[in-house]
Scaffold this motif. Structure first.
Motif, short mmCIF file in Angstrom:
data_model
loop_
_atom_site.label_atom_id
_atom_site.label_comp_id
_atom_site.label_asym_id
_atom_site.label_seq_id
_atom_site.Cartn_x
_atom_site.Cartn_y
_atom_site.Cartn_z
N UNK A 181 22.88 -17.14 35.12
CA UNK A 181 23.54 -17.09 33.82
C UNK A 181 24.71 -16.11 33.88
N UNK A 182 25.85 -16.50 33.32
CA UNK A 182 27.04 -15.66 33.35
C UNK A 182 27.25 -14.95 32.01
N UNK A 183 27.39 -15.73 30.92
CA UNK A 183 27.55 -15.17 29.58
C UNK A 183 27.50 -16.31 28.58
N UNK A 184 27.38 -15.96 27.30
CA UNK A 184 27.38 -16.97 26.26
C UNK A 184 28.76 -17.58 26.12
N UNK A 185 28.79 -18.87 25.78
CA UNK A 185 30.03 -19.57 25.53
C UNK A 185 30.51 -20.34 26.74
N UNK A 186 31.22 -21.46 26.52
CA UNK A 186 31.73 -22.27 27.62
C UNK A 186 32.99 -21.68 28.22
N UNK A 187 33.16 -21.84 29.51
CA UNK A 187 34.37 -21.38 30.20
C UNK A 187 35.47 -22.42 30.06
N UNK A 188 36.72 -21.96 30.14
CA UNK A 188 37.87 -22.85 30.08
C UNK A 188 38.54 -23.00 31.44
N UNK A 189 37.97 -22.44 32.48
CA UNK A 189 38.56 -22.55 33.82
C UNK A 189 37.85 -21.61 34.79
N UNK A 190 37.80 -22.00 36.05
CA UNK A 190 37.20 -21.15 37.08
C UNK A 190 37.75 -21.54 38.44
N UNK A 191 37.88 -20.55 39.33
CA UNK A 191 38.24 -20.81 40.71
C UNK A 191 37.45 -19.86 41.59
N UNK A 192 37.17 -20.29 42.82
CA UNK A 192 36.36 -19.51 43.74
C UNK A 192 37.23 -18.94 44.86
N UNK B 117 44.00 -29.33 28.83
CA UNK B 117 43.67 -30.70 29.19
C UNK B 117 42.27 -31.13 28.83
N UNK B 118 41.44 -30.21 28.36
CA UNK B 118 40.08 -30.58 28.01
C UNK B 118 39.68 -30.03 26.66
N UNK B 119 38.55 -30.50 26.16
CA UNK B 119 38.04 -30.01 24.89
C UNK B 119 37.47 -28.61 25.05
N UNK B 120 37.73 -27.75 24.07
CA UNK B 120 37.17 -26.40 24.12
C UNK B 120 35.78 -26.32 23.50
N UNK B 121 35.25 -27.46 23.04
CA UNK B 121 33.87 -27.45 22.57
C UNK B 121 32.95 -27.12 23.74
N UNK B 122 33.20 -27.72 24.88
CA UNK B 122 32.42 -27.42 26.08
C UNK B 122 33.30 -26.89 27.21
N UNK B 123 34.51 -26.46 26.92
CA UNK B 123 35.35 -25.85 27.93
C UNK B 123 36.47 -26.75 28.41
N UNK B 124 37.35 -26.19 29.23
CA UNK B 124 38.49 -26.93 29.75
C UNK B 124 38.13 -27.78 30.94
N UNK B 125 39.00 -28.71 31.28
CA UNK B 125 38.72 -29.64 32.36
C UNK B 125 39.76 -29.58 33.47
N UNK B 126 40.55 -28.53 33.52
CA UNK B 126 41.56 -28.45 34.57
C UNK B 126 41.54 -27.07 35.21
N UNK B 127 42.14 -26.97 36.40
CA UNK B 127 42.13 -25.70 37.14
C UNK B 127 43.26 -24.80 36.64
N UNK B 128 43.00 -24.08 35.58
CA UNK B 128 44.04 -23.26 34.95
C UNK B 128 44.12 -21.85 35.52
N UNK B 129 43.29 -21.55 36.54
CA UNK B 129 43.34 -20.25 37.22
C UNK B 129 43.52 -20.51 38.72
N UNK B 130 44.47 -19.81 39.33
CA UNK B 130 44.72 -19.95 40.77
C UNK B 130 44.70 -18.57 41.41
#
Length: 204
Positions: A98-109, A168-181
Motif C-alpha cells: 500500500x502506498x497511500x490513499x487516493x488514485x495516482x495520476x502517473x508513475x514511472x520506475x 488523457x485519463x479520468x481522475x476518478x481512478x487516476x491518469x492513463x498516460x506517462x506524465x512523469x519521465x
C-alpha cells in the motif's frame, strides 16, 4: 489478443512491449493477463497477471513490471493506491504494498536506483465514509510526487509544489498516460508544469 488496452511500456533490456488495462471511470475490480509483444517477430505471449485497474504501469528494464492501482468496490469509498509487481521471467506476481490513499495520476520506475516516482493530484487529506474524495482544507494545496523504494516498498519522500493532472485519463481512478519521465543517471525528473504549458523539473 482480445480486449482493449490503454497502458504500455517497453523493457529496455529486451525491447519487448507490455500492455495493461487502465482503470475505468466507475467501479473497478479484478485482474487481467499482461500481453508481451515482440516488435520484431510480432509474436504475442502472456507475461502473467496484474491488476485490471491500473492507474500507471512501468518496467524497471530488468525483467520486472510495476503497476500502481486503486481498486474500489464502491464509488462512495476512497480507494488506496497499491504498488504491485510481476516477474516476467516466471510469470509470478510479487507481494503488493500500500502506498497511500487516493488514485495516482502517473508513475514511472527508475530501475537503476530502484525507485518509483508516483504523481498525485493533491495531498492525501482526510477520508470520510460515503465520499469517494478526500477533504483537503488548504485551498492552495498542490499536487505531490511520492518516491517509493522498490526494495523495501516504503515511501521515502513526498514532494509538494506540483501541478498534477490526468493527462488523457479520468481522475476518478487516476491518469492513463506517462506524465512523469526520469533520467536515472542524474536522478532528475520532469512532469507537466502550471496550466499544462510548462515543464516542471525536479530531483528525486
Amino acid at each position: 489478443m482480445k480486449g482493449s488496452y490503454s497502458l504500455l511500456d517497453i523493457d529496455s533490456s529486451t525491447g519487448d512491449v507490455y500492455l495493461a488495462k487502465g482503470a475505468s471511470i466507475g467501479i473497478c475490480l479484478g485482474a487481467v493477463k499482461v500481453p508481451r509483444v515482440n516488435p520484431d517477430t510480432r509474436n504475442v505471449t502472456y507475461a502473467g497477471t496484474m491488476s485490471g485497474c491500473s492507474n500507471c504501469f512501468s518496467s524497471d528494464g530488468t525483467g520486472t513490471l510495476y503497476n500502481l492501482s486503486a481498486t474500489a468496490v464502491s464509488t462512495k469509498i476512497r480507494p488506496t493506491s497499491v504498488l504491485g509487481s510481476l516477474d516476467v521471467a516466471t510469470g509470478e506476481p510479487r507481494d503488493s504494498v500500500a502506498v497511500r490513499r487516493g488514485p495516482s495520476a502517473g508513475m514511472v520506475v527508475d530501475g537503476k536506483n530502484r525507485f518509483a516516482v508516483a504523481a498525485f493530484t493533491a495531498p492525501e487529506g482526510t477520508s470520510y465514509i460515503g465520499s469517494g474524495t478526500a477533504f483537503v482544507p488548504d485551498n492552495n494545496a498542490t499536487g505531490q510526487m511520492v518516491i517509493i523504494d522498490l526494495t523495501t516498498g516504503d515511501v521515502v519522500r513526498t514532494m509538494s509544489g506540483f501541478r498534477v493532472g490526468g493527462h488523457g485519463g479520468s481522475l476518478v481512478h487516476g491518469g492513463l498516460m506517462n506524465s512523469v519521465q526520469l533520467d536515472p543517471s542524474t536522478r532528475t525528473g520532469w512532469t507537466y508544469g502550471p496550466y499544462h504549458e510548462q515543464i516542471h523539473q525536479f530531483s528525486y
